[in-house]
Motif scaffolding. Sequence first.
Motif, mmCIF file in Angstrom:
data_model
loop_
_atom_site.group_PDB
_atom_site.id
_atom_site.type_symbol
_atom_site.label_atom_id
_atom_site.label_comp_id
_atom_site.label_asym_id
_atom_site.label_seq_id
_atom_site.Cartn_x
_atom_site.Cartn_y
_atom_site.Cartn_z
ATOM 1 N N LEU A 1 55.663 -50.731 21.485
ATOM 2 C CA LEU A 1 56.133 -51.327 20.322
ATOM 3 C C LEU A 1 55.205 -50.894 19.203
ATOM 4 C CD1 LEU A 1 58.069 -53.273 19.023
ATOM 5 C CD2 LEU A 1 56.490 -55.383 19.586
ATOM 6 N N ALA A 2 53.899 -50.894 19.554
ATOM 7 C CA ALA A 2 52.924 -50.623 18.465
ATOM 8 C C ALA A 2 53.165 -49.051 17.876
ATOM 9 C CB ALA A 2 51.521 -50.487 18.884
ATOM 10 N N GLN A 3 53.635 -48.022 18.579
ATOM 11 C CA GLN A 3 54.071 -46.693 18.390
ATOM 12 C C GLN A 3 55.345 -46.858 17.448
ATOM 13 O OE1 GLN A 3 54.239 -44.161 21.639
ATOM 14 N NE2 GLN A 3 52.467 -45.022 22.691
ATOM 15 N N ASN A 4 56.115 -47.773 17.764
ATOM 16 C CA ASN A 4 57.412 -47.953 17.267
ATOM 17 C C ASN A 4 57.038 -48.374 15.855
ATOM 18 O OD1 ASN A 4 58.513 -47.162 19.476
ATOM 19 N ND2 ASN A 4 59.721 -49.059 19.830
ATOM 20 N N ARG A 5 56.218 -49.346 15.736
ATOM 21 C CA ARG A 5 55.850 -49.954 14.528
ATOM 22 C C ARG A 5 55.274 -48.930 13.535
ATOM 23 N NH1 ARG A 5 54.188 -54.542 16.198
ATOM 24 N NH2 ARG A 5 51.853 -53.777 16.655
ATOM 25 N N GLY A 6 54.658 -48.192 14.101
ATOM 26 C CA GLY A 6 53.959 -46.970 13.224
ATOM 27 C C GLY A 6 54.897 -46.142 12.251
ATOM 28 N N PHE A 7 56.142 -45.868 12.896
ATOM 29 C CA PHE A 7 56.963 -45.175 12.582
ATOM 30 C C PHE A 7 57.608 -45.853 11.502
ATOM 31 C CE2 PHE A 7 57.799 -43.202 17.037
ATOM 32 C CZ PHE A 7 56.960 -41.955 16.728
ATOM 33 N N HIS A 8 57.957 -47.274 11.618
ATOM 34 C CA HIS A 8 58.538 -48.126 10.697
ATOM 35 C C HIS A 8 57.618 -48.170 9.562
ATOM 36 C CE1 HIS A 8 61.153 -51.317 9.248
ATOM 37 N NE2 HIS A 8 60.002 -51.893 8.763
ATOM 38 N N LEU A 9 56.311 -48.237 9.741
ATOM 39 C CA LEU A 9 55.508 -48.427 8.513
ATOM 40 C C LEU A 9 55.453 -47.278 7.823
ATOM 41 C CD1 LEU A 9 52.358 -50.050 10.083
ATOM 42 C CD2 LEU A 9 54.032 -51.112 8.551
ATOM 43 N N ASP B 14 66.370 -62.086 6.194
ATOM 44 C CA ASP B 14 66.218 -60.449 5.994
ATOM 45 C C ASP B 14 67.850 -60.069 6.713
ATOM 46 O OD1 ASP B 14 66.521 -58.010 6.418
ATOM 47 O OD2 ASP B 14 64.196 -58.016 7.074
ATOM 48 N N GLY B 15 68.776 -59.844 5.970
ATOM 49 C CA GLY B 15 70.047 -59.601 6.610
ATOM 50 C C GLY B 15 70.346 -58.112 6.868
ATOM 51 N N THR B 16 69.181 -57.423 7.007
ATOM 52 C CA THR B 16 69.354 -55.876 7.299
ATOM 53 C C THR B 16 69.305 -55.671 8.867
ATOM 54 O OG1 THR B 16 67.001 -55.680 6.942
ATOM 55 C CG2 THR B 16 68.265 -55.155 5.100
ATOM 56 N N ALA B 17 69.530 -54.414 9.367
ATOM 57 C CA ALA B 17 69.710 -54.246 10.691
ATOM 58 C C ALA B 17 68.203 -54.298 11.487
ATOM 59 C CB ALA B 17 70.044 -52.769 10.681
ATOM 60 N N PRO B 18 68.126 -54.725 12.627
ATOM 61 C CA PRO B 18 68.938 -54.791 13.547
ATOM 62 C C PRO B 18 69.831 -56.053 13.486
ATOM 63 C CG PRO B 18 66.962 -55.111 14.601
ATOM 64 C CD PRO B 18 66.663 -54.761 13.040
ATOM 65 N N HIS B 19 69.412 -57.075 12.816
ATOM 66 C CA HIS B 19 70.185 -58.308 12.625
ATOM 67 C C HIS B 19 70.560 -58.535 11.353
ATOM 68 C CE1 HIS B 19 66.344 -58.801 10.457
ATOM 69 N NE2 HIS B 19 65.720 -58.581 11.417
ATOM 70 N N ALA B 20 71.906 -57.663 11.103
ATOM 71 C CA ALA B 20 72.387 -57.503 9.835
ATOM 72 C C ALA B 20 73.335 -58.909 9.976
ATOM 73 C CB ALA B 20 73.392 -56.267 9.756
ATOM 74 N N ILE B 21 73.663 -59.322 8.659
ATOM 75 C CA ILE B 21 74.279 -60.689 8.408
ATOM 76 C C ILE B 21 75.005 -60.235 7.089
ATOM 77 C CG2 ILE B 21 74.251 -62.828 7.777
ATOM 78 C CD1 ILE B 21 71.360 -63.093 9.077
ATOM 79 N N SER C 76 64.130 -38.161 10.276
ATOM 80 C CA SER C 76 63.013 -37.800 11.522
ATOM 81 C C SER C 76 62.537 -39.000 11.894
ATOM 82 C CB SER C 76 62.156 -36.791 11.075
ATOM 83 O OG SER C 76 61.161 -36.481 11.990
ATOM 84 N N LEU C 77 61.569 -39.936 11.139
ATOM 85 C CA LEU C 77 61.227 -41.192 11.598
ATOM 86 C C LEU C 77 62.284 -41.989 12.200
ATOM 87 C CD1 LEU C 77 58.864 -41.388 8.392
ATOM 88 C CD2 LEU C 77 58.123 -41.090 10.671
ATOM 89 N N ALA C 78 63.256 -42.073 11.506
ATOM 90 C CA ALA C 78 64.327 -43.105 12.203
ATOM 91 C C ALA C 78 64.816 -42.713 13.465
ATOM 92 C CB ALA C 78 65.569 -43.133 11.276
ATOM 93 N N LEU C 79 64.917 -41.566 13.725
ATOM 94 C CA LEU C 79 65.332 -40.922 14.980
ATOM 95 C C LEU C 79 64.081 -41.244 16.143
ATOM 96 C CD1 LEU C 79 67.258 -39.497 16.830
ATOM 97 C CD2 LEU C 79 66.424 -37.235 16.288
ATOM 98 N N LYS C 80 62.782 -41.038 15.642
ATOM 99 C CA LYS C 80 61.678 -41.471 16.540
ATOM 100 C C LYS C 80 61.618 -42.948 16.801
ATOM 101 C CE LYS C 80 58.877 -37.594 15.034
ATOM 102 N NZ LYS C 80 57.660 -37.133 14.146
ATOM 103 N N LYS C 81 61.973 -43.539 15.635
ATOM 104 C CA LYS C 81 61.914 -45.097 16.104
ATOM 105 C C LYS C 81 63.133 -45.325 16.993
ATOM 106 C CE LYS C 81 62.422 -49.307 13.312
ATOM 107 N NZ LYS C 81 62.850 -49.915 12.161
ATOM 108 N N LYS C 82 64.212 -45.082 16.939
ATOM 109 C CA LYS C 82 65.454 -45.218 17.811
ATOM 110 C C LYS C 82 64.971 -44.871 19.178
ATOM 111 C CE LYS C 82 70.341 -44.316 18.513
ATOM 112 N NZ LYS C 82 71.326 -43.263 18.064
ATOM 113 N N ASP C 83 64.605 -43.705 19.253
ATOM 114 C CA ASP C 83 64.435 -43.183 20.650
ATOM 115 C C ASP C 83 63.191 -44.149 21.322
ATOM 116 O OD1 ASP C 83 65.840 -41.244 20.669
ATOM 117 O OD2 ASP C 83 64.532 -39.664 20.057
ATOM 118 N N GLY C 84 62.085 -44.557 20.507
ATOM 119 C CA GLY C 84 60.946 -45.527 20.804
ATOM 120 C C GLY C 84 61.353 -46.796 21.448
ATOM 121 N N TYR C 85 62.782 -47.345 20.696
ATOM 122 C CA TYR C 85 63.221 -48.747 21.477
ATOM 123 C C TYR C 85 64.035 -48.394 22.512
ATOM 124 C CZ TYR C 85 61.524 -51.483 17.460
ATOM 125 O OH TYR C 85 60.653 -52.180 16.713
#
Length: 317
Positions: free
Chosen positions: A274-282, A93-100, A131-140
């Motif tokens: 981390l579980a909360q962050n995963r919720g945003f990603h899902l 998987d070459g997407t962020a955060p491990h972009a290749i 909005s979800l991406a921003l919440k996820k970023k702040d969560g990390y």
Amino acid sequence: MLICKIKEMSDKCYFASANTGNGFFNCFESIEEKNGIQYILKGAPGSGKSTIMRKMASRFISMGGQVEYFYCSSDSRSLDGVRLTGTGISIVDGTAPHAIECVFPGLTHKLVDLGKAIQPGLETARGELFSLALKKKDGYVELYGLLSASKDILNHNIIQMPLSDMPVDSLCMPESKGNVRHLFLSSIEKDFSETNSYSSVHFIDANYRSANALFHKAEKIALEKGLSMVCIHNTVNPDCFDALYIPESDILYRAVPVSDPQLDSSIARSVERLAQNRGFHLEIERIYHEFTDYNIINDITLSLLSEVGCKFPDHKL
């Protein structure tokens, strides 16, 4: 040394990156095989990257091959990559955060574009996605703050331990040529050291600080001599090594883990974040799922299976 268990050699599971006390720590270069080719999957969340890798691995195993699996440290149900042992082929998987990116397209790397499966209408979800991406970023950001506190607790424990100078010849290191790789066996949620099978597992008869020093000395020798070795980083403090794996003999050398209720409690708070962050990603995956044509994904998968199968003539995928 204490041999604690002996099992048959089998496929191995790792993490090629981790959420750590140092922030996001990336070891994706250790997935790629020397003089091989790496297929880089680029696509939206939920577009089927893990499914493609699982299908590739399953086919290879059905032919008697062995596979290394590299799971996502933020969601151990999801794959970040697979390496088809002995073929020179890996799929990641070459997407962020491990972009290749492709270094030598068609030679060392090949891009697989899953983005072509995205259908019209995604623009209507722009606001929700952002909005979800921003919440996820702040969560990390919060997660890495919590893990930094865990790292401080771990380091305080380690520095209190007496340091013993252990000889490197206490480790069995065959003179097999190869390269030194850096990976993780655990995330803050999942530990593969207990589920992977090895010919034998040896716990170092010393405290964590002394074992870590021994592992770093062994790494230096392996680098100087060009030996094959996998250095296993600690998830909370990736500057420390929890273990060394010797592929030639299929032996895992482990340090006795640091035990501290305060450390366990600190990590538990990180797991909750981390579980909360995963919720945003899902939720982001759910949105993209609505705008993805999986018939196109299936066609790409079949084409990739056929192309990869042609690269090792002794087998058929």
